[in-house]
Structures are given as structure tokens and as C-alpha cells.
Design a protein around this motif. Sequence first.
Motif, PDB file in Angstrom:
ATOM      1  N   THR A  36      21.278  17.427 101.012  1.00 25.90           N
ATOM      2  CA  THR A  36      20.047  17.035 100.343  1.00 25.90           C
ATOM      3  C   THR A  36      19.570  15.716 100.946  1.00 25.90           C
ATOM      4  O   THR A  36      20.314  15.044 101.670  1.00 25.90           O
ATOM      5  CB  THR A  36      20.278  16.836  98.835  1.00 25.90           C
ATOM      6  N   ALA A  37      18.350  15.353 100.609  1.00 25.86           N
ATOM      7  CA  ALA A  37      17.807  14.093 101.123  1.00 25.86           C
ATOM      8  C   ALA A  37      18.638  12.906 100.639  1.00 25.86           C
ATOM      9  O   ALA A  37      18.852  11.946 101.386  1.00 25.86           O
ATOM     10  CB  ALA A  37      16.357  13.940 100.697  1.00 25.86           C
ATOM     11  N   SER A  38      19.119  12.966  99.420  1.00 25.38           N
ATOM     12  CA  SER A  38      19.910  11.844  98.889  1.00 25.38           C
ATOM     13  C   SER A  38      21.240  11.698  99.629  1.00 25.38           C
ATOM     14  O   SER A  38      21.713  10.579  99.832  1.00 25.38           O
ATOM     15  CB  SER A  38      20.135  11.992  97.390  1.00 25.38           C
ATOM     16  N   ALA A  50      10.587  14.967 100.992  1.00 26.37           N
ATOM     17  CA  ALA A  50       9.500  15.672 101.689  1.00 26.37           C
ATOM     18  C   ALA A  50       9.856  15.951 103.150  1.00 26.37           C
ATOM     19  O   ALA A  50       9.469  16.989 103.697  1.00 26.37           O
ATOM     20  CB  ALA A  50       8.215  14.861 101.614  1.00 26.37           C
ATOM     21  N   HIS A  51      10.597  15.053 103.782  1.00 24.38           N
ATOM     22  CA  HIS A  51      11.020  15.265 105.170  1.00 24.38           C
ATOM     23  C   HIS A  51      11.962  16.460 105.258  1.00 24.38           C
ATOM     24  O   HIS A  51      11.824  17.311 106.132  1.00 24.38           O
ATOM     25  CB  HIS A  51      11.716  14.017 105.735  1.00 24.38           C
ATOM     26  N   SER A  59       8.692  23.287 109.683  1.00 26.27           N
ATOM     27  CA  SER A  59       7.683  22.372 110.213  1.00 26.27           C
ATOM     28  C   SER A  59       8.283  21.028 110.598  1.00 26.27           C
ATOM     29  O   SER A  59       7.574  20.031 110.686  1.00 26.27           O
ATOM     30  CB  SER A  59       6.587  22.145 109.171  1.00 26.27           C
ATOM     31  N   GLY A  60       9.551  21.012 110.839  1.00 26.44           N
ATOM     32  CA  GLY A  60      10.231  19.765 111.172  1.00 26.44           C
ATOM     33  C   GLY A  60       9.769  19.135 112.455  1.00 26.44           C
ATOM     34  O   GLY A  60       9.855  17.919 112.627  1.00 26.44           O
TER      35      GLY A  60
END
Length: 85
Positions: A36-38, A50-51, A59-60
Motif C-alpha cells: 500500500t502507499a503507507s 493516488a500514485h 497509468s504509472g
Amino acid sequence: MARPISPFPYKPKSYQNMREMLAFEIENTIRKNKLTASKIATKYPSVRDAHVKKILHGSGDELGIRMLFGIAEAIGLQAKLEISA
């Protein structure tokens, strides 16, 4: 007379390929390790949810090259640039 400005600036194909390949490998690693982002932010604080969503939706490659390399290193990937003639 001014030179016309294109709404689509030229990007070298090799640069675009590098971003696409890097985003693809990041996406695979994130999915495989269920990151995850965290979790990524513990090593790369600039990453946001969002990244990661952008990467997971294919869409990276729209992210900047610095962001992609930062995320890649934070999740344990190493990129190798190879130049050939």
C-alpha cells in the motif's frame, strides 16, 4: 513570425519505453507483495495513495521518472540502464 507550439511535446521513444517498463515492474511488485502507499511511504515519504492507484490502473508511466525510480527503490527494485548501438 513565431514558431508554432505543439500541444504534444516530443519525447524520445527510448525514454517512454523506460518509463513504461519501470511502471510495469513496479505494478507487478506492488500486486505481488500487496503493498500500500503507507507501506511504501516508510521508505519513500513522497508517495501518495493516488500514485499507487495510478500505477495499479496501468497509468504509472504518466508519473515522473524521479517518482518512478523513488518508488522502485522503496519497494526493492533496482533499475539497470543499458545502452547499445
